[in-house]
Design a protein around this motif. Structure first.
Motif, PDB file in Angstrom:
ATOM      1  N   THR A 189       0.830  -1.203   0.000  1.00  0.00           N
ATOM      2  CA  THR A 189       0.000   0.000   0.000  1.00  0.00           C
ATOM      3  C   THR A 189       0.865   1.255   0.000  1.00  0.00           C
ATOM      4  OG1 THR A 189      -1.690  -1.211   1.193  1.00  0.00           O
ATOM      5  CG2 THR A 189      -1.879   1.186   1.176  1.00  0.00           C
ATOM      6  N   ASP A 190       1.980   1.208   0.717  1.00  0.00           N
ATOM      7  CA  ASP A 190       2.911   2.348   0.695  1.00  0.00           C
ATOM      8  C   ASP A 190       3.394   2.627  -0.716  1.00  0.00           C
ATOM      9  OD1 ASP A 190       2.851   2.874   3.433  1.00  0.00           O
ATOM     10  OD2 ASP A 190       4.409   1.389   3.830  1.00  0.00           O
ATOM     11  N   VAL A 191       3.743   1.561  -1.416  1.00  0.00           N
ATOM     12  CA  VAL A 191       4.206   1.722  -2.798  1.00  0.00           C
ATOM     13  C   VAL A 191       3.061   2.173  -3.683  1.00  0.00           C
ATOM     14  CG1 VAL A 191       5.140   0.471  -4.779  1.00  0.00           C
ATOM     15  CG2 VAL A 191       6.054   0.042  -2.502  1.00  0.00           C
ATOM     16  N   LEU A 192       1.883   1.602  -3.466  1.00  0.00           N
ATOM     17  CA  LEU A 192       0.718   1.916  -4.291  1.00  0.00           C
ATOM     18  C   LEU A 192       0.292   3.376  -4.143  1.00  0.00           C
ATOM     19  CD1 LEU A 192      -1.537   0.571  -6.088  1.00  0.00           C
ATOM     20  CD2 LEU A 192      -2.839   0.343  -3.976  1.00  0.00           C
ATOM     21  N   THR A 193       0.332   3.897  -2.934  1.00  0.00           N
ATOM     22  CA  THR A 193      -0.142   5.257  -2.685  1.00  0.00           C
ATOM     23  C   THR A 193       0.968   6.297  -2.720  1.00  0.00           C
ATOM     24  OG1 THR A 193       0.060   4.957  -0.301  1.00  0.00           O
ATOM     25  CG2 THR A 193      -2.093   4.476  -1.296  1.00  0.00           C
ATOM     26  N   GLY A 194       2.222   5.851  -2.754  1.00  0.00           N
ATOM     27  CA  GLY A 194       3.334   6.791  -2.811  1.00  0.00           C
ATOM     28  C   GLY A 194       3.594   7.497  -1.488  1.00  0.00           C
ATOM     29  N   ARG A 195       3.193   6.883  -0.413  1.00  0.00           N
ATOM     30  CA  ARG A 195       3.422   7.464   0.915  1.00  0.00           C
ATOM     31  C   ARG A 195       4.801   7.060   1.426  1.00  0.00           C
ATOM     32  NH1 ARG A 195      -0.764  10.621   3.529  1.00  0.00           N
ATOM     33  NH2 ARG A 195      -2.552  10.315   2.213  1.00  0.00           N
ATOM     34  N   LEU A 196       5.116   7.556   2.605  1.00  0.00           N
ATOM     35  CA  LEU A 196       6.362   7.227   3.279  1.00  0.00           C
ATOM     36  C   LEU A 196       6.451   5.714   3.459  1.00  0.00           C
ATOM     37  CD1 LEU A 196       8.807   8.476   4.807  1.00  0.00           C
ATOM     38  CD2 LEU A 196       7.384   8.402   6.839  1.00  0.00           C
ATOM     39  N   LEU A 197       7.549   5.109   3.030  1.00  0.00           N
ATOM     40  CA  LEU A 197       7.680   3.660   3.082  1.00  0.00           C
ATOM     41  C   LEU A 197       7.676   3.181   4.535  1.00  0.00           C
ATOM     42  CD1 LEU A 197       7.972   1.235   1.220  1.00  0.00           C
ATOM     43  CD2 LEU A 197      10.428   1.390   1.528  1.00  0.00           C
ATOM     44  N   GLY A 198       6.779   2.292   4.825  1.00  0.00           N
ATOM     45  CA  GLY A 198       6.640   1.748   6.171  1.00  0.00           C
ATOM     46  C   GLY A 198       5.502   2.346   6.960  1.00  0.00           C
ATOM     47  N   GLN A 199       4.928   3.409   6.464  1.00  0.00           N
ATOM     48  CA  GLN A 199       3.847   4.083   7.193  1.00  0.00           C
ATOM     49  C   GLN A 199       2.618   3.180   7.286  1.00  0.00           C
ATOM     50  OE1 GLN A 199       2.774   7.773   5.396  1.00  0.00           O
ATOM     51  NE2 GLN A 199       1.252   8.261   6.914  1.00  0.00           N
ATOM     52  N   TYR A 200       2.116   2.741   6.156  1.00  0.00           N
ATOM     53  CA  TYR A 200       0.957   1.859   6.185  1.00  0.00           C
ATOM     54  C   TYR A 200       1.312   0.485   6.725  1.00  0.00           C
ATOM     55  CZ  TYR A 200      -2.156   5.093   3.833  1.00  0.00           C
ATOM     56  OH  TYR A 200      -2.945   6.170   3.535  1.00  0.00           O
ATOM     57  N   ALA A 201       2.529   0.057   6.527  1.00  0.00           N
ATOM     58  CA  ALA A 201       2.950  -1.237   7.068  1.00  0.00           C
ATOM     59  C   ALA A 201       2.821  -1.233   8.586  1.00  0.00           C
ATOM     60  CB  ALA A 201       4.383  -1.538   6.640  1.00  0.00           C
ATOM     61  N   LEU A 202       3.273  -0.166   9.217  1.00  0.00           N
ATOM     62  CA  LEU A 202       3.156  -0.054  10.675  1.00  0.00           C
ATOM     63  C   LEU A 202       1.689   0.033  11.098  1.00  0.00           C
ATOM     64  CD1 LEU A 202       4.358   0.445  13.516  1.00  0.00           C
ATOM     65  CD2 LEU A 202       4.317   2.882  12.956  1.00  0.00           C
ATOM     66  N   ILE A 203       0.920   0.853  10.413  1.00  0.00           N
ATOM     67  CA  ILE A 203      -0.484   1.045  10.771  1.00  0.00           C
ATOM     68  C   ILE A 203      -1.248  -0.264  10.631  1.00  0.00           C
ATOM     69  CG2 ILE A 203      -2.617   2.162  10.016  1.00  0.00           C
ATOM     70  CD1 ILE A 203      -0.840   4.605   9.251  1.00  0.00           C
ATOM     71  N   TYR A 204      -1.090  -0.937   9.508  1.00  0.00           N
ATOM     72  CA  TYR A 204      -1.833  -2.175   9.273  1.00  0.00           C
ATOM     73  C   TYR A 204      -1.399  -3.275  10.240  1.00  0.00           C
ATOM     74  CZ  TYR A 204      -3.506  -0.112   4.900  1.00  0.00           C
ATOM     75  OH  TYR A 204      -4.097   0.696   3.968  1.00  0.00           O
ATOM     76  N   ALA A 205      -0.118  -3.347  10.551  1.00  0.00           N
ATOM     77  CA  ALA A 205       0.347  -4.363  11.505  1.00  0.00           C
ATOM     78  C   ALA A 205      -0.245  -4.108  12.894  1.00  0.00           C
ATOM     79  CB  ALA A 205       1.869  -4.364  11.560  1.00  0.00           C
ATOM     80  N   LEU A 206      -0.305  -2.845  13.308  1.00  0.00           N
ATOM     81  CA  LEU A 206      -0.882  -2.528  14.615  1.00  0.00           C
ATOM     82  C   LEU A 206      -2.379  -2.841  14.656  1.00  0.00           C
ATOM     83  CD1 LEU A 206       0.888   0.854  15.473  1.00  0.00           C
ATOM     84  CD2 LEU A 206       1.160  -1.339  16.640  1.00  0.00           C
ATOM     85  N   ILE A 207      -3.087  -2.443  13.619  1.00  0.00           N
ATOM     86  CA  ILE A 207      -4.532  -2.709  13.586  1.00  0.00           C
ATOM     87  C   ILE A 207      -4.797  -4.212  13.562  1.00  0.00           C
ATOM     88  CG2 ILE A 207      -6.574  -2.518  12.106  1.00  0.00           C
ATOM     89  CD1 ILE A 207      -5.657   0.348  11.485  1.00  0.00           C
ATOM     90  N   CYS A 208      -4.014  -4.939  12.793  1.00  0.00           N
ATOM     91  CA  CYS A 208      -4.172  -6.391  12.734  1.00  0.00           C
ATOM     92  C   CYS A 208      -3.857  -7.027  14.090  1.00  0.00           C
ATOM     93  CB  CYS A 208      -3.268  -6.957  11.646  1.00  0.00           C
ATOM     94  SG  CYS A 208      -3.519  -8.693  11.317  1.00  0.00           S
TER      95      CYS A 208
END
Length: 162
Positions: A66-85
């Motif tokens: 998702t970070d790559v798909l949306t062009g956001r800071l790498l690891g931002q969504y990875a951290l968010i999704y891991a925490l929510i999961c």
């Protein structure tokens, strides 16, 4: 890997892929500010429904995509999704018993935390002020949760994913 496990993996991939398409797709350009984070909604459902098959590492990997798909800071969504999961899996037994209104409250808190983290990182990078529309996906995601839950449960039951 048995045939049912392979089919379940295909369904996971297809639902996450559809959520990614909905995340970046614009059906109505005037309604883009309300586009919820479909990926979080799908992740929450699979984490609640099948916590033994869907985990934090899967969410982390999807977040990197998702970070790559949306062009956001790498690891931002990875951290968010891991925490929510992690929180969804940790509370999955309670969440299954909750009525839909309480599940919506949980989804609201997850989406609000997600947007807050994004707000924090965006503010650190540019120090800009975000408009009130930045928070609209939290509300729309909460309102869409019952529909996402019903659709994904229907898919899970029809595919006999256990």
């Amino acid at each position: 890997m048995s045939r049912l496990d392979f089919a379940a993996t295909i369904y996971f991939i297809v639902t996450i892929g559809a959520a990614m398409v909905l995340r970046v797709m614009s059906l109505f350009p005037s309604m883009d500010v309300f586009n919820p984070d479909w990926i979080v909604l799908v992740l929450i459902y699979w984490s609640i429904a099948l916590p033994e098959r869907f985990g934090v590492f899967s969410a982390w990997s999807i977040g990197l995509l998702t970070d790559v798909l949306t062009g956001r800071l790498l690891g931002q969504y990875a951290l968010i999704y891991a925490l929510i999961c992690y929180f969804s899996i940790n509370e999955h037994r309670r969440l299954r018993q909750f009525p839909m209104v309480q599940q919506c409250l949980f989804v609201f808190l997850c989406l609000f935390a997600s947007q807050s983290i994004i707000f924090g990182t965006e503010s650190m990078q540019a120090g800009n002020r975000l408009s009130l529309a930045f928070w609209y996906p939290v509300l729309s995601g909460t309102l869409v949760w019952p529909l996402v839950f019903v659709v994904l449960r229907y898919i899970r039951v029809m595919a006999r994913i256990v």
